[in-house]
Design an enzyme around this catalytic site. Structure first.
Site, PDB file in Angstrom:
ATOM      1  N   PRO A 120      -9.798 -17.371  -8.196  1.00  0.00           N
ATOM      2  CG  PRO A 120     -11.723 -18.070  -9.291  1.00  0.00           C
ATOM      3  CD  PRO A 120     -10.992 -18.194  -7.985  1.00  0.00           C
ATOM      4  CD  GLU A 121      -4.783 -13.317  -8.742  1.00  0.00           C
ATOM      5  OE1 GLU A 121      -4.359 -12.203  -9.124  1.00  0.00           O
ATOM      6  OE2 GLU A 121      -4.019 -14.250  -8.415  1.00  0.00           O
ATOM      7  NE  ARG A 125     -10.215 -26.306  -0.822  1.00  0.00           N
ATOM      8  CZ  ARG A 125      -9.039 -25.678  -0.882  1.00  0.00           C
ATOM      9  NH1 ARG A 125      -8.412 -25.551  -2.052  1.00  0.00           N
ATOM     10  NH2 ARG A 125      -8.481 -25.194   0.204  1.00  0.00           N
ATOM     11  NE  ARG A 142      -3.219   1.701   3.594  1.00  0.00           N
ATOM     12  CZ  ARG A 142      -4.264   1.159   4.205  1.00  0.00           C
ATOM     13  NH1 ARG A 142      -4.078   0.184   5.068  1.00  0.00           N
ATOM     14  NH2 ARG A 142      -5.482   1.598   3.971  1.00  0.00           N
ATOM     15  CG  HIS A 150     -18.071 -31.387  -5.338  1.00  0.00           C
ATOM     16  ND1 HIS A 150     -18.096 -31.686  -3.994  1.00  0.00           N
ATOM     17  CD2 HIS A 150     -17.192 -32.251  -5.911  1.00  0.00           C
ATOM     18  CE1 HIS A 150     -17.255 -32.684  -3.745  1.00  0.00           C
ATOM     19  NE2 HIS A 150     -16.699 -33.050  -4.884  1.00  0.00           N
TER      20      HIS A 150
END
Length: 276
Positions: free
Chosen positions: A2-3, A112, A155, A93
């Site tokens: 998820p972002e 996971r 950068r 889970h």
């Protein structure tokens, strides 16, 4: 993983579902998810009797603000929260359960098993890991084109991995970096320090608009993401390049290509995003 838009959506739905609820007890069945304190029993004991006052977000982290305590949670790859009645069967889970005094439960499920939880006294979360070195928050007024330019100009790495670096700009992952770079007409291999001010201005607006549109759509359900109410996001239907390899570019009709940049699958249009 998820972002920012997905975590923001989870934050908003959980605020509707658990704000004001008082914790009666906590069940932890996978201790390694609890990163602070070291003993998961101390984690549960400390939370008993505390009320969830509000939930915030910092980058990809959920921040549960309780009376005197702060719980910082990262969903990682497939972590998800859901609210249930205590009599409902516990799904496989499910690793952490917050039992509330009103007979409901906030359950954390993680197939996971990569998610993390850190518990702090209020105020300590800002100066200790994992939040203390995070970069600019793109949904904050302090995020401007000038601030982004200053963050990028020293950068030398390719712009895509720079944008994925959570110490520079928080919340962006593979999906939204690909989408923002396409919208800004910037190739992901162009070095960050070579971007002109005009390019950075385009990139700034692309990041903000892409994130806002994704939040409005409830995020992107590419794999297993659902919000706190079990609902899928819909932004995947609006993606222009991510996952669109072999499809025609919505701008010029050229086939979208997939390559690897910084170890991540990357989607571009070679016409709209020329490599300099």
């Amino acid at each position: 993983m998820p972002e920012l838009p997905e975590v923001e959506t989870v934050k908003r739905t959980l605020n509707e579902l658990v704000t004001g609820k008082r914790i009666e007890r906590v069940t932890v069945s996978l201790p390694r998810i609890i990163q602070r304190p070291q003993e998961h029993e101390q984690f549960g004991d400390a939370l008993v009797g505390h009320t969830i006052e509000h939930i915030d977000r910092r980058g990809k982290f959920l921040i549960f603000r309780l009376d005197g305590l702060v719980l910082v949670s990262h969903l990682r790859m497939e972590g998800r929260y859901g609210v249930y009645r205590s009599e409902e069967p516990v799904e496989k889970h499910t690793h952490v359960i917050f039992h509330f005094e009103d007979g409901t439960e906030l359950r954390y499920k993680d197939v996971r098993q990569f998610g993390t939880m850190h518990l702090f006294n209020a105020g300590d979360e800002e100066v200790l890991a994992p939040l203390h070195k995070l970069g600019i928050e793109p949904m904050n007024p302090s995020f401007t084109a000038d601030a982004l330019y200053e963050a990028l100009r020293k950068r030398r790495s390719a712009i895509k991995p720079v944008l994925l670096n959570q110490h520079i700009v928080v919340g962006l992952g593979n999906i939204y970096v690909d989408e923002a770079l396409f919208t800004a007409r910037i190739h992901p291999l162009q070095s960050a320090d070579s971007l002109t001010r005009e390019q950075v201005e385009r990139l700034y607006h692309a990041i903000v608009s892409t994130l806002k549109e994704a939040i409005d759509a409830g995020g992107s359900s590419i794999k297993s993401y659902v919000n706190g109410q079990g609902e899928m996001g819909m932004f995947q239907q609006q993606l222009k390049v991510y996952g669109q390899q072999g499809q025609a570019c919505t701008n010029c009709g050229t086939m979208i290509e997939k390559s690897v940049v910084g170890g991540r699958g990357t989607h571009t249009c070679r016409v709209c995003q020329p490599q300099y």
